[in-house]
Write a protein that holds these residues in place. Structure first.
Motif, PDB file in Angstrom:
ATOM      1  N   GLY A 154      41.343  41.398  29.806  1.00  0.00           N
ATOM      2  CA  GLY A 154      42.633  40.749  28.921  1.00  0.00           C
ATOM      3  C   GLY A 154      43.319  40.042  30.138  1.00  0.00           C
ATOM      4  O   GLY A 154      43.734  38.834  29.711  1.00  0.00           O
ATOM      5  N   THR A 155      43.483  40.394  31.428  1.00  0.00           N
ATOM      6  CA  THR A 155      44.332  39.639  32.291  1.00  0.00           C
ATOM      7  C   THR A 155      43.344  38.465  32.568  1.00  0.00           C
ATOM      8  O   THR A 155      44.007  37.318  32.799  1.00  0.00           O
ATOM      9  CB  THR A 155      44.485  40.369  33.723  1.00  0.00           C
ATOM     10  N   ARG A 156      41.953  38.572  32.800  1.00  0.00           N
ATOM     11  CA  ARG A 156      41.090  37.296  33.120  1.00  0.00           C
ATOM     12  C   ARG A 156      41.256  36.184  31.825  1.00  0.00           C
ATOM     13  O   ARG A 156      41.460  35.307  32.351  1.00  0.00           O
ATOM     14  CB  ARG A 156      39.832  37.888  33.330  1.00  0.00           C
ATOM     15  N   TYR A 157      41.351  36.918  30.712  1.00  0.00           N
ATOM     16  CA  TYR A 157      41.721  35.781  29.839  1.00  0.00           C
ATOM     17  C   TYR A 157      42.608  35.223  29.592  1.00  0.00           C
ATOM     18  O   TYR A 157      42.833  34.102  29.418  1.00  0.00           O
ATOM     19  CB  TYR A 157      41.303  36.724  28.179  1.00  0.00           C
ATOM     20  N   ALA A 158      43.926  36.067  29.774  1.00  0.00           N
ATOM     21  CA  ALA A 158      45.386  35.429  29.676  1.00  0.00           C
ATOM     22  C   ALA A 158      45.463  34.238  30.930  1.00  0.00           C
ATOM     23  O   ALA A 158      45.974  33.348  30.835  1.00  0.00           O
ATOM     24  CB  ALA A 158      46.432  36.484  29.941  1.00  0.00           C
ATOM     25  N   GLU A 159      45.117  34.770  31.985  1.00  0.00           N
ATOM     26  CA  GLU A 159      45.133  33.876  33.398  1.00  0.00           C
ATOM     27  C   GLU A 159      44.141  32.565  32.919  1.00  0.00           C
ATOM     28  O   GLU A 159      44.816  31.389  33.331  1.00  0.00           O
ATOM     29  CB  GLU A 159      44.561  34.414  34.400  1.00  0.00           C
ATOM     30  N   LEU A 190      41.305  40.119  21.768  1.00  0.00           N
ATOM     31  CA  LEU A 190      41.370  41.385  22.184  1.00  0.00           C
ATOM     32  C   LEU A 190      39.890  41.631  22.747  1.00  0.00           C
ATOM     33  O   LEU A 190      38.565  41.157  22.378  1.00  0.00           O
ATOM     34  CB  LEU A 190      41.433  42.321  20.841  1.00  0.00           C
ATOM     35  N   MET A 191      40.013  42.387  23.785  1.00  0.00           N
ATOM     36  CA  MET A 191      38.771  42.880  24.512  1.00  0.00           C
ATOM     37  C   MET A 191      38.416  44.407  23.961  1.00  0.00           C
ATOM     38  O   MET A 191      39.350  45.072  23.850  1.00  0.00           O
ATOM     39  CB  MET A 191      39.021  42.890  26.203  1.00  0.00           C
TER      40      MET A 191
END
Length: 454
Positions: free
Chosen positions: A356-361, A429-430
């Motif tokens: 989720g962090t990889r996606y948001a970043e 969503l992951m």
């Protein structure tokens, strides 16, 4: 900021919609032929999918879905959280098959040891010791609100503008002018004016919460840890601490709905953010796709409910309006035990939140590189981009940023490139089978489509 050109949106939407129709003739034919379905779909909200018609599901596994036309898509929608465990997680499938086949008794109205196991696991994760099961978070919210009214002897609830609590009548309310409460636009035939049952105040506004509580007629504050269905709107620092303090001071029950924010971690935002609810509601994801939900009670609340039932004030075992014959059935409790015990584990959440962090970043990098007037929010394994910058502070801010044409354009363009997003908004969503390559594939597609719109 680089503006998104409305003419480019209209042009790309028309082109992508035509390509979508060409690529999915069997899905379109199935939609057109469904004349016995109201709106041509099993549930009318399915018409929110972009492209003029929804895809018809053939099969799904993990974070992949395949439509009737044989097109496989990378699924970031995951049933709008219902499939957080992934589609058909093997442990859940085994448990469901055993209960339906070898063990039988799906709807016998009898308890099983699985139910106690799930209750103990939910206490371990969320801290509340008494649990009861439902078939959806809507049911859990509805029944828990009744219990809150019973315990406090007060009639009203307080909610936040553009919150998400399923289809509970009292929650379809938004703040109106001058501190009033009005029905949410589009609300279908409310049984009574919502101002008779509800105070709706802006998110992140503790002074508005306090003003509503001074009336002395609020049974419960019903809130998500973060707003989720109007885009992710995060709480201010100290907001939840303030809610807890106000609830305690005014004798109001604090009711936390983790239906979507379970994505924050294995104990939801309640554990991750140190929240202290009197009642907690969760649904959708904990059964691995099998319909279920649950609400948990603090011991003092459970004891107060039992005292009022023993006095004859209310009946929670027969005609009191709490429960249903299918709730807590053996199939759903078996599915919950397998999903919580073997799929949505602490280890799985560690991986999911990192993705989720990889996606948001990655989304933020696209926004920065193209100088888009957008923002991105994250709650653990859940992330979402919104068409406003800076990020919205209230539900009203986020609602004002809505752009139906841009939403539709992004959704159909991504679907044409093999990426499925939640139809209601831009939530991703992951799940335990999502990979870093999957995240990067979405980012590449988003960058391609967004660049064409600037």
């Amino acid at each position: 900021m680089s503006p998104v050109d409305p003419a480019s949106v209209a042009t790309l939407l028309a082109r992508e919609t035509a390509a979508y129709a060409d690529a999915h003739p069997l899905c379109r034919a199935g939609y057109d032929a469904a004349t016995n379905l109201f709106g041509h779909v099993p549930m009318t909200w399915m018409n929110m999918w972009a492209g003029g018609f929804p895809l018809q599901l053939d099969r799904a596994s993990g974070n992949r879905v395949t439509c009737l036309d044989g097109v496989e898509l990378l699924d970031f929608a995951l049933g709008d959280t219902g499939a957080m465990a992934g589609h058909a997680p093997p442990a859940t499938v085994r448990a469901v098959a055993r209960r339906m086949g070898e063990l039988g008794g799906v709807t016998a109205m009898l308890p099983t040891p699985d139910a106690q196991w799930v209750g103990a696991e939910l206490e371990r994760r969320f801290g509340l010791p008494r649990w009861s099961f439902t078939l959806s978070a809507t049911d859990a919210n509805r029944w828990a609100v009744r219990l809150a009214r019973l315990v406090t002897g007060r009639p009203k609830v307080l909610v936040f503008g553009h919150c998400y609590h399923g289809t509970v009548d009292e929650t379809f309310a938004v703040p109106g002018p001058g501190g009033t409460t009005v029905t949410r636009p589009g609300n279908v035939a409310p049984p009574v004016p919502v101002s008779e049952t509800t105070y709706a105040v802006p998110w992140n506004d503790l002074s508005a919460v306090e003003a509503a509580l001074t009336h002395g007629d609020v049974a419960a504050i019903l809130t998500e840890p973060a707003l989720t269905n109007i885009g992710i709107v995060l709480p201010d620092e100290g907001f939840h601490k303030g809610l807890r303090e106000l609830a305690s001071r005014f004798g109001v029950l604090l009711m936390i709905d983790e239906t979507h924010t379970f994505s924050a971690g294995w104990g939801g935002a309640t554990r991750a953010w140190g929240l202290e609810p009197d009642i907690l509601v969760i649904g959708k994801s904990i059964g691995g796709g099998i319909p279920c939900g649950a609400y948990g009670l603090r011991s003092s609340v459970a004891d107060a409910v039992l005292a009022r039932t023993q006095s004859g004030e209310a009946d929670i075992v027969d005609v009191g309006g709490v429960g249903g014959t299918l709730a807590g059935n053996a199939l759903s409790t078996a599915a919950m035990r397998a999903t919580l015990g073997e799929v949505l584990t602490e280890e799985a959440f560690t991986r999911m939140v990192a993705l989720g962090t990889r996606y948001a970043e990655g989304v933020q990098a696209v926004i920065d590189d193209l100088d888009l007037p957008w923002s991105v929010g994250q709650v653990g394994a859940r992330a979402e981009y919104r068409f406003t910058r800076p990020a919205p502070h209230t539900g009203e801010d986020s609602a004002a940023a809505a752009d139906e044409d841009l939403d539709a354009c992004l959704h159909v363009a991504l679907a044409n490139r093999g990426v499925l997003m939640t139809p209601f908004h831009n939530m991703a969503l992951m799940c335990p089978t999502t990979t870093a390559d999957d995240v990067d594939r979405h980012l590449a597609v988003l960058r391609e489509v967004a660049a064409a719109l600037v």
